[in-house]
Write a protein that holds these residues in place. Structure first.
Motif, PDB file in Angstrom:
ATOM      1  N   LEU A 141       0.833  -1.207   0.000  1.00 34.49           N
ATOM      2  CA  LEU A 141       0.000   0.000   0.000  1.00 34.49           C
ATOM      3  C   LEU A 141       0.866   1.255   0.000  1.00 34.49           C
ATOM      4  CD1 LEU A 141      -2.826  -0.944   2.566  1.00 34.49           C
ATOM      5  CD2 LEU A 141      -2.917  -1.054   0.070  1.00 34.49           C
ATOM      6  N   ARG A 142       1.931   1.210   0.787  1.00 30.39           N
ATOM      7  CA  ARG A 142       2.823   2.374   0.873  1.00 30.39           C
ATOM      8  C   ARG A 142       3.722   2.474  -0.361  1.00 30.39           C
ATOM      9  NH1 ARG A 142       3.012   0.313   6.351  1.00 30.39           N
ATOM     10  NH2 ARG A 142       1.960   1.758   7.777  1.00 30.39           N
ATOM     11  N   LYS A 143       4.247   1.330  -0.815  1.00 30.69           N
ATOM     12  CA  LYS A 143       5.178   1.333  -1.950  1.00 30.69           C
ATOM     13  C   LYS A 143       4.537   1.895  -3.209  1.00 30.69           C
ATOM     14  CE  LYS A 143       6.184  -2.606  -4.004  1.00 30.69           C
ATOM     15  NZ  LYS A 143       6.798  -3.925  -4.359  1.00 30.69           N
ATOM     16  N   TRP A 144       3.281   1.518  -3.454  1.00 29.94           N
ATOM     17  CA  TRP A 144       2.606   1.929  -4.688  1.00 29.94           C
ATOM     18  C   TRP A 144       1.631   3.087  -4.475  1.00 29.94           C
ATOM     19  CZ3 TRP A 144       1.745  -3.936  -5.443  1.00 29.94           C
ATOM     20  CH2 TRP A 144       2.820  -4.492  -6.144  1.00 29.94           C
ATOM     21  N   ASP A 145       1.617   3.645  -3.270  1.00 24.95           N
ATOM     22  CA  ASP A 145       0.709   4.755  -2.973  1.00 24.95           C
ATOM     23  C   ASP A 145      -0.729   4.382  -3.346  1.00 24.95           C
ATOM     24  OD1 ASP A 145      -0.108   7.252  -2.114  1.00 24.95           O
ATOM     25  OD2 ASP A 145       0.296   8.232  -4.035  1.00 24.95           O
ATOM     26  N   ILE A 146      -1.185   3.259  -2.784  1.00 26.84           N
ATOM     27  CA  ILE A 146      -2.481   2.689  -3.142  1.00 26.84           C
ATOM     28  C   ILE A 146      -3.631   3.497  -2.541  1.00 26.84           C
ATOM     29  CG2 ILE A 146      -3.980   0.665  -2.841  1.00 26.84           C
ATOM     30  CD1 ILE A 146      -1.758   0.286  -4.928  1.00 26.84           C
ATOM     31  N   ASP A 147      -4.662   3.706  -3.350  1.00 28.16           N
ATOM     32  CA  ASP A 147      -5.865   4.409  -2.918  1.00 28.16           C
ATOM     33  C   ASP A 147      -7.004   3.455  -2.563  1.00 28.16           C
ATOM     34  OD1 ASP A 147      -4.970   7.201  -3.554  1.00 28.16           O
ATOM     35  OD2 ASP A 147      -4.832   6.346  -5.563  1.00 28.16           O
ATOM     36  N   VAL A 148      -7.038   2.289  -3.240  1.00 26.74           N
ATOM     37  CA  VAL A 148      -8.160   1.362  -3.090  1.00 26.74           C
ATOM     38  C   VAL A 148      -7.629  -0.066  -2.968  1.00 26.74           C
ATOM     39  CG1 VAL A 148     -10.351   0.566  -4.059  1.00 26.74           C
ATOM     40  CG2 VAL A 148      -9.525   2.870  -4.593  1.00 26.74           C
ATOM     41  N   LEU A 149      -8.117  -0.799  -1.970  1.00 24.92           N
ATOM     42  CA  LEU A 149      -7.708  -2.189  -1.751  1.00 24.92           C
ATOM     43  C   LEU A 149      -8.885  -3.110  -2.048  1.00 24.92           C
ATOM     44  CD1 LEU A 149      -5.759  -4.371  -0.742  1.00 24.92           C
ATOM     45  CD2 LEU A 149      -6.466  -3.822   1.603  1.00 24.92           C
ATOM     46  N   MET A 150      -8.675  -4.070  -2.979  1.00 22.77           N
ATOM     47  CA  MET A 150      -9.756  -4.965  -3.393  1.00 22.77           C
ATOM     48  C   MET A 150      -9.257  -6.413  -3.448  1.00 22.77           C
ATOM     49  SD  MET A 150     -11.701  -2.735  -6.354  1.00 22.77           S
ATOM     50  CE  MET A 150     -13.228  -3.658  -6.149  1.00 22.77           C
ATOM     51  N   PRO A 151      -9.452  -7.188  -2.391  1.00 29.60           N
ATOM     52  CA  PRO A 151      -9.121  -8.615  -2.448  1.00 29.60           C
ATOM     53  C   PRO A 151     -10.134  -9.355  -3.318  1.00 29.60           C
ATOM     54  CG  PRO A 151     -10.159  -8.087  -0.356  1.00 29.60           C
ATOM     55  CD  PRO A 151      -9.965  -6.782  -1.072  1.00 29.60           C
ATOM     56  N   ILE A 152      -9.648 -10.250  -4.171  1.00 29.91           N
ATOM     57  CA  ILE A 152     -10.522 -10.975  -5.095  1.00 29.91           C
ATOM     58  C   ILE A 152     -10.811 -12.384  -4.589  1.00 29.91           C
ATOM     59  CG2 ILE A 152     -10.712 -11.883  -7.448  1.00 29.91           C
ATOM     60  CD1 ILE A 152      -9.001  -9.558  -8.396  1.00 29.91           C
ATOM     61  N   GLY A 153      -9.802 -13.026  -3.990  1.00 31.66           N
ATOM     62  CA  GLY A 153      -9.958 -14.392  -3.506  1.00 31.66           C
ATOM     63  C   GLY A 153     -10.554 -14.454  -2.108  1.00 31.66           C
ATOM     64  N   GLU A 154     -10.930 -15.666  -1.690  1.00 40.52           N
ATOM     65  CA  GLU A 154     -11.619 -15.851  -0.414  1.00 40.52           C
ATOM     66  C   GLU A 154     -10.675 -15.717   0.780  1.00 40.52           C
ATOM     67  OE1 GLU A 154     -15.288 -18.417  -0.346  1.00 40.52           O
ATOM     68  OE2 GLU A 154     -13.911 -19.673   0.786  1.00 40.52           O
ATOM     69  N   LYS A 155      -9.546 -16.415   0.739  1.00 42.53           N
ATOM     70  CA  LYS A 155      -8.602 -16.343   1.858  1.00 42.53           C
ATOM     71  C   LYS A 155      -8.043 -14.940   2.012  1.00 42.53           C
ATOM     72  CE  LYS A 155      -7.122 -21.194   1.823  1.00 42.53           C
ATOM     73  NZ  LYS A 155      -5.974 -22.122   1.655  1.00 42.53           N
ATOM     74  N   GLU A 156      -7.780 -14.301   0.877  1.00 39.35           N
ATOM     75  CA  GLU A 156      -7.261 -12.935   0.912  1.00 39.35           C
ATOM     76  C   GLU A 156      -8.293 -11.970   1.507  1.00 39.35           C
ATOM     77  OE1 GLU A 156      -5.410 -15.154  -2.576  1.00 39.35           O
ATOM     78  OE2 GLU A 156      -7.411 -14.929  -1.709  1.00 39.35           O
ATOM     79  N   SER A 157      -9.560 -12.209   1.175  1.00 35.29           N
ATOM     80  CA  SER A 157     -10.628 -11.352   1.696  1.00 35.29           C
ATOM     81  C   SER A 157     -10.757 -11.486   3.209  1.00 35.29           C
ATOM     82  CB  SER A 157     -11.963 -11.711   1.026  1.00 35.29           C
ATOM     83  OG  SER A 157     -11.924 -11.415  -0.355  1.00 35.29           O
ATOM     84  N   LEU A 158     -10.636 -12.708   3.709  1.00 36.64           N
ATOM     85  CA  LEU A 158     -10.722 -12.919   5.156  1.00 36.64           C
ATOM     86  C   LEU A 158      -9.577 -12.212   5.871  1.00 36.64           C
ATOM     87  CD1 LEU A 158     -11.934 -14.187   7.666  1.00 36.64           C
ATOM     88  CD2 LEU A 158     -10.694 -16.302   7.136  1.00 36.64           C
ATOM     89  N   GLU A 159      -8.381 -12.278   5.296  1.00 36.60           N
ATOM     90  CA  GLU A 159      -7.227 -11.620   5.915  1.00 36.60           C
ATOM     91  C   GLU A 159      -7.416 -10.104   5.951  1.00 36.60           C
ATOM     92  OE1 GLU A 159      -3.823 -11.341   8.009  1.00 36.60           O
ATOM     93  OE2 GLU A 159      -4.819 -13.209   7.413  1.00 36.60           O
ATOM     94  N   VAL A 160      -7.945  -9.547   4.875  1.00 36.18           N
ATOM     95  CA  VAL A 160      -8.194  -8.103   4.841  1.00 36.18           C
ATOM     96  C   VAL A 160      -9.285  -7.734   5.843  1.00 36.18           C
ATOM     97  CG1 VAL A 160      -9.069  -6.204   3.419  1.00 36.18           C
ATOM     98  CG2 VAL A 160      -7.396  -7.798   2.472  1.00 36.18           C
ATOM     99  N   SER A 161     -10.319  -8.560   5.932  1.00 35.90           N
ATOM    100  CA  SER A 161     -11.395  -8.300   6.890  1.00 35.90           C
ATOM    101  C   SER A 161     -10.865  -8.293   8.323  1.00 35.90           C
ATOM    102  CB  SER A 161     -12.496  -9.353   6.738  1.00 35.90           C
ATOM    103  OG  SER A 161     -13.552  -9.125   7.641  1.00 35.90           O
TER     104      SER A 161
END
Length: 361
Positions: A70-90
């Motif tokens: 997020l910091r390296k690419w100066d990210i504005d929006v985070l969108m997990p597509i997969g299920e395990k990734e979504s749980l980790e973000v949640s």
């Protein structure tokens, strides 16, 4: 958030989901897309729509790696597509929201219930929502007694799985007893479910606070017992009965974000829940091109607090390659755009490399 060009970080393992997601967003101006994945040979890295890719080794690294990207690419929006990734973000939503906009996701407790079919069935029964066919937990205290009257054929299913993997068909009670005797089965991780003959349905949704904001419906022909693979023959239409049947479940879960809900309709028309996939799905391109619902774009707009683009849900169909050839040989002249492969031409190098990596692992 940058006003001119916004950076979006996607997190996923499955490159088909990634490429389909990017295809649906390819015409939306003002966004650059980055990918975080732990698939070392991901053909998504060849996509014309990706700005950069970062590889990590294991899901356990995500808590550390996501903020770094997020910091390296100066990210504005985070969108997990997969299920395990979504749980980790949640799980880490509170921390991540300090760095960027985060896609709506169900809270971790209900997320884990929704994606564990055994736990989901228990939850629904407590809510007086008997949406599944007859089930029997292998670790139930009265398992032997209940097995005597359990309907067969039945399916021995993992509580958590994907794309029909891990399912074993049991034609009779004797088959099950023999299988359990010969194999070490995690009784907490598996359960028995009555087999229901009928048509497979995918009910795809975007929810907010348990309310359905957007949806599409797709149905495929009946499958033979033992075939639990995906089907590329799809009919896209509307079905209010499915919407109303699933609505109380999503509200009870206070569901947030996207889901692909697998359903079976028996020959008499009764609807049974199979499972909830708390992620984007393989046919999301067809949801856009055939049904008129662009889920990635709708989800993006919801995440950045912008008004959803207007659309009109429509009817359509997709043909598998086998059905296409069969119709062609029968002089019915199907259109090439009815194949799921037609949009692949829009990102050819990534699709070629996907085939290459699969062929020469």
């Amino acid at each position: 958030m940058n006003s001119s060009q916004r950076n979006v970080l996607l997190i996923a393992y499955d490159e088909h989901l990634i490429l389909s997601f990017l295809y649906c967003l390819r015409k939306e101006p003002g966004y650059r897309y980055y990918l975080l994945t732990h698939k070392a040979k991901s053909s998504a890295g060849w996509s014309r729509y990706l700005k950069d890719v970062h590889f990590y080794k294991d899901y356990s690294e995500l808590e550390r790696v996501i903020p770094e990207c997020l910091r390296k690419w100066d990210i504005d929006v985070l969108m997990p597509i997969g299920e395990k990734e979504s749980l980790e973000v949640s799980r880490n939503r509170e921390t991540l929201e300090k760095l960027c906009k985060v896609m709506p996701l169900t809270d971790p407790e209900h997320f884990k219930i929704a994606t564990n079919t055994k736990a989901l069935n228990q939850f629904l029964l407590k809510q007086e929502l008997p949406l599944m066919s007859a089930t029997l937990d292998l670790d139930a205290p009265n398992f032997e007694n209940r097995l005597e009257t359990f309907p067969f054929p039945a399916l021995l299913k993992p509580a958590q799985g994907a794309f029909g993997s891990g399912i074993v068909t049991m034609h009779t009670k004797a088959d099950l007893e023999s299988y359990l005797l010969k194999n070490e089965v995690d009784k907490e991780g598996f359960y028995l479910q009555e087999y229901v003959e009928g048509n497979d349905i995918n009910f795809n949704v975007i929810c907010k606070d348990g309310d359905i904001l957007h949806y599409s419906y797709q149905e495929s022909p009946p499958k033979q017992l033992g075939n639990y693979n995906k089907n590329d023959d799809l009919i896209f239409k509307d079905d209010p009965a499915v919407v109303e049947t699933m609505r109380p479940m999503l509200k009870a879960l206070n569901y947030q974000g996207v889901a692909c809900i697998d359903i079976r309709r028996n020959p008499a028309g009764k609807i049974y829940l199979l499972e909830i996939n708390a992620r984007f799905w393989g046919s999301m391109m067809a949801s856009m091109t055939k049904a008129g619902v662009n889920f990635p774009l709708l989800m993006l707009k919801l995440t950045v607090d912008e008004i959803a683009p207007s659309y009109q849900r429509k009817e359509g169909s997709q043909l598998s390659l086998q059905s296409f050839v069969k119709q062609f040989l029968g002089f019915k002249w199907p259109e090439l755009k009815q194949l799921k492969y037609w949009p692949y031409l829009n990102d050819p190098m990534a699709r070629i490399m996907k085939f290459w990596y699969q062929k020469f692992k």
